[in-house]
Design an enzyme around this catalytic site. Structure first.
Site, mmCIF file in Angstrom:
data_model
loop_
_atom_site.group_PDB
_atom_site.id
_atom_site.type_symbol
_atom_site.label_atom_id
_atom_site.label_comp_id
_atom_site.label_asym_id
_atom_site.label_seq_id
_atom_site.Cartn_x
_atom_site.Cartn_y
_atom_site.Cartn_z
ATOM 1 N N SER A 114 -1.378 3.368 10.354
ATOM 2 C CA SER A 114 -2.397 2.665 11.093
ATOM 3 C C SER A 114 -1.689 1.307 11.409
ATOM 4 O O SER A 114 -0.780 1.038 10.454
ATOM 5 C CB SER A 114 -3.716 2.527 10.205
ATOM 6 O OG SER A 114 -3.444 1.315 9.343
ATOM 7 N N THR A 171 0.792 -1.288 -0.065
ATOM 8 C CA THR A 171 0.021 -0.085 0.047
ATOM 9 C C THR A 171 0.807 1.231 -0.059
ATOM 10 O O THR A 171 1.798 1.045 0.532
ATOM 11 C CB THR A 171 -0.926 -0.069 1.354
ATOM 12 O OG1 THR A 171 -1.567 1.350 1.415
ATOM 13 C CG2 THR A 171 -0.479 -0.345 2.502
ATOM 14 N N LYS A 215 1.801 -4.215 6.618
ATOM 15 C CA LYS A 215 2.273 -4.063 5.215
ATOM 16 C C LYS A 215 3.705 -3.730 5.172
ATOM 17 O O LYS A 215 4.606 -4.418 4.184
ATOM 18 C CB LYS A 215 1.421 -3.050 4.267
ATOM 19 C CG LYS A 215 0.150 -3.405 4.118
ATOM 20 C CD LYS A 215 -0.266 -4.313 2.845
ATOM 21 C CE LYS A 215 -1.638 -4.844 2.953
ATOM 22 N NZ LYS A 215 -2.076 -5.359 1.534
ATOM 23 N N TYR A 274 -2.775 -1.508 10.418
ATOM 24 C CA TYR A 274 -3.157 -2.279 9.187
ATOM 25 C C TYR A 274 -1.758 -1.897 8.112
ATOM 26 O O TYR A 274 -1.101 -2.717 7.767
ATOM 27 C CB TYR A 274 -4.396 -2.051 8.509
ATOM 28 C CG TYR A 274 -4.309 -2.040 7.250
ATOM 29 C CD1 TYR A 274 -4.195 -3.358 6.342
ATOM 30 C CD2 TYR A 274 -4.224 -0.978 6.136
ATOM 31 C CE1 TYR A 274 -3.958 -3.455 5.210
ATOM 32 C CE2 TYR A 274 -4.128 -0.946 4.710
ATOM 33 C CZ TYR A 274 -3.794 -2.314 4.350
ATOM 34 O OH TYR A 274 -4.037 -2.474 2.845
ATOM 35 N N HIS A 275 -1.729 -0.692 8.113
ATOM 36 C CA HIS A 275 -0.651 -0.351 6.968
ATOM 37 C C HIS A 275 0.713 -0.558 7.529
ATOM 38 O O HIS A 275 1.614 -0.889 6.663
ATOM 39 C CB HIS A 275 -0.608 1.411 7.017
ATOM 40 C CG HIS A 275 -1.680 1.708 6.121
ATOM 41 N ND1 HIS A 275 -2.924 2.077 6.858
ATOM 42 C CD2 HIS A 275 -2.215 1.925 4.742
ATOM 43 C CE1 HIS A 275 -3.900 2.740 5.963
ATOM 44 N NE2 HIS A 275 -3.481 2.462 4.577
HETATM 45 N N1 USQ Z 1 -11.424 9.865 4.217
HETATM 46 C C1 USQ Z 1 -12.262 11.002 4.473
HETATM 47 N N2 USQ Z 1 -13.784 10.720 4.663
HETATM 48 C C2 USQ Z 1 -13.981 9.391 4.531
HETATM 49 C C3 USQ Z 1 -13.245 8.230 4.480
HETATM 50 C C4 USQ Z 1 -11.869 8.718 4.395
HETATM 51 O O1 USQ Z 1 -11.863 12.048 4.529
HETATM 52 O O2 USQ Z 1 -15.357 9.097 4.629
HETATM 53 C C5 USQ Z 1 -9.987 10.081 4.208
HETATM 54 C C6 USQ Z 1 -8.927 9.306 5.251
HETATM 55 O O3 USQ Z 1 -9.028 10.075 6.464
HETATM 56 C C7 USQ Z 1 -7.705 9.166 4.390
HETATM 57 C C8 USQ Z 1 -8.142 8.862 2.945
HETATM 58 O O4 USQ Z 1 -9.480 9.567 3.016
HETATM 59 O O5 USQ Z 1 -6.939 10.535 4.402
HETATM 60 C C9 USQ Z 1 -8.139 7.715 2.354
HETATM 61 O O6 USQ Z 1 -8.941 6.955 3.195
HETATM 62 P P1 USQ Z 1 -9.385 5.617 2.872
HETATM 63 O O7 USQ Z 1 -10.416 4.837 4.110
HETATM 64 O O8 USQ Z 1 -9.916 5.687 1.397
HETATM 65 O O9 USQ Z 1 -8.220 4.707 2.474
HETATM 66 P P2 USQ Z 1 -7.316 3.917 3.698
HETATM 67 O O10 USQ Z 1 -7.948 3.709 4.883
HETATM 68 O O11 USQ Z 1 -5.741 4.308 3.565
HETATM 69 O O12 USQ Z 1 -7.127 2.415 3.068
HETATM 70 C C10 USQ Z 1 -7.382 2.228 1.788
HETATM 71 C C11 USQ Z 1 -7.502 0.597 1.774
HETATM 72 C C12 USQ Z 1 -6.398 -0.097 1.897
HETATM 73 C C13 USQ Z 1 -5.267 0.613 1.177
HETATM 74 C C14 USQ Z 1 -5.162 2.046 1.182
HETATM 75 C C15 USQ Z 1 -4.285 2.550 0.376
HETATM 76 O O13 USQ Z 1 -8.747 0.156 2.616
HETATM 77 O O14 USQ Z 1 -6.654 -1.357 1.894
HETATM 78 O O15 USQ Z 1 -4.073 -0.192 1.511
HETATM 79 O O16 USQ Z 1 -6.326 2.574 0.834
HETATM 80 S S1 USQ Z 1 -3.579 4.279 0.849
HETATM 81 O O17 USQ Z 1 -4.740 5.106 1.455
HETATM 82 O O18 USQ Z 1 -2.666 4.744 -0.050
HETATM 83 O O19 USQ Z 1 -2.843 3.747 2.051
#
Ligand code: USQ
Length: 382
Positions: A179, A144, A185, A181-182
């Site tokens: 997190s 990720t 990875k 989870y991250h």
């Molecule tokens: N966010 C909002 N509002 C929401 C949901 C999320 O502002 O309703 C924000 C979060 O705070 C974050 C961003 O949007 O800053 C991305 O959040 P996300 O829930 O889309 O992504 P994340 O929790 O980071 O995890 C997801 C996948 C995970 C993958 C990751 C890639 O669930 O499996 O590894 O995206 S990354 O984000 O590049 O780490």
């Protein structure tokens, strides 16, 4: 090729399985339904109910004539992993078999322990099975972009040259995940790197950003083949959540100031990237790291885009900044490299109004099934 998919019931695993089977590969999927079970336990069920894996494979076969072999089993059990490797002798393995939710991993002790045990054990067992049965097999591991965090310098594709006191060397790019989870990875990558440099296995570690989308080429034939599309706070990624919120007339839930920037990609591009990785395998003794996203947006930008696309369909979409349940930077520098997959031939499906409107139309079809009680964040990073 004989392609084994670990985690073949997931949002990415199932479309990947269909896409390889449709190209004539011999595809075997295994999944222990961890995500389905957690979704039930946490009341985070997907928008569109999906048949179980055996039924999905049967439906796909009846429509397309392509077969996908299915096993319901747990790859954290080495005997299971070992038996599959011995029988199937995969030439490539795509490893999605991880607890994929950052919020879930932050609920408490049990959820953190489950995430750590599941993710690390799955990766470790995979490495051991490759070494024992098919040392030449190419491992394609889903990492990720969150492994890197949001450093105040440009993010490279996995590796960085460092000069220190007149000497230089190449290292894994510094990682500081946001997190548990991250962080699993990050640990996966370290584990893989140890076995690559010590035992010469071949690995591609794909640092993927948040994925969005509902349908792929294979699922357009029958909605029962759609990936499990989540909009809840546990498994829903931000774009998919915003699409459902727009349809449900819930103000888009921007966490905090909304300046968080991430690298996004269309589900269809995930499939392209995996295929490119398989067709261009890493060398023996190589840990190849590719940053897997096509464009970067802040959360505020995403919200505006969904709002604009909503207008095209007559949806009056509002946006609301709410208290950020996570501990993350809301205003930061972000410039990650991502030329590796483009060089291999990736042709991005960018997020434009038409793409967003098409996804909104699909969500509108399932409007009655939206449970607005699943939308607000329940897990805090405390
Ligand atoms: N966010 C909002 N509002 C929401 C949901 C999320 O502002 O309703 C924000 C979060 O705070 C974050 C961003 O949007 O800053 C991305 O959040 P996300 O829930 O889309 O992504 P994340 O929790 O980071 O995890 C997801 C996948 C995970 C993958 C990751 C890639 O669930 O499996 O590894 O995206 S990354 O984000 O590049 O780490």
């Amino acid at each position: 090729m004989r392609i084994l998919i670990l985690g073949g019931d997931g949002y990415l695993g199932w479309p990947t399985a269909m896409s390889f089977a449709a190209k004539g590969h011999d595809v075997f999927v295994i999944d222990n339904y961890l995500r389905r079970n957690i979704a039930q336990q946490t009341q985070s069920e997907a928008l569109i109910p999906t048949p179980n894996l055996h039924n999905r494979a049967a439906i796909f076969q009846s429509i397309s004539n392509y077969q996908i072999r299915v096993e319901i089993g747990d790859v954290t059990d080495f005997r299971t992993m070992s038996r599959i490797f011995e029988d199937f002798q995969p030439e490539a393995v795509v490893h999605y078999a991880e607890q994929p939710s950052a919020p879930y991993s932050m609920i408490g002790f049990d959820e953190a322990k489950l995430t750590l045990n599941n993710n690390l054990n799955a990766t470790f067992n995979l490495i051991m099975a490759v070494l024992e049965y098919v040392p030449d097999c190419h491992i394609i591991k889903l990492g990720t972009m969150g492994e890197y965090g949001t450093p105040n310098i440009d993010i490279e594709e996995g590796w960085i040259d460092i000069e220190h006191k007149g000497r230089s060397d190449k290292f894994l790019f510094p990682r500081q995940a946001g997190s548990l989870y991250h962080t699993t990875k990050v640990l996966d990558t370290d584990l893989l790197w140890f076995y690559v440099r010590t035992f010469g296995i071949r690995v591609t570690d794909l640092m993927q950003g948040p994925v969005y989308g509902l349908s792929t080429n294979e699922s357009v034939q029958d909605d029962r083949l759609l990936p499990n599309f989540h909009y809840d706070d546990i498994f829903g990624t931000v774009v998919n959540r915003f699409l459902v919120q727009a349809v449900a007339k819930v103000p888009l839930t921007v966490y905090g100031q909304g300046g968080q920037v991430r690298g996004y990609l269309n589900l269809k591009d995930t499939l392209q990237c995996i295929e490119l990785a398989i067709n261009n395998p890493a060398k023996k003794g190589q840990l190849r790291i590719l940053n897997q996203f096509t464009e970067t947006f802040s959360v505020n930008e995403l919200a505006s885009r969904v709002q604009k696309a909503g207008l095209l369909l007559g949806l009056d979409v509002s946006v609301k900044q709410i208290e950020n349940p996570r501990k993350e930077s809301e205003d930061h520098y972000y410039n990650p490299a991502h030329s590796g997959l483009i060089d291999l031939g990736l042709e991005p499906n960018y997020m434009n109004d038409a793409v967003l409107a098409q996804m909104l139309e699909k969500v509108i079809q399932y409007k009655e099934q939206i449970d607005t009680g699943k939308i607000m964040p329940r897990v805090r990073w405390k």
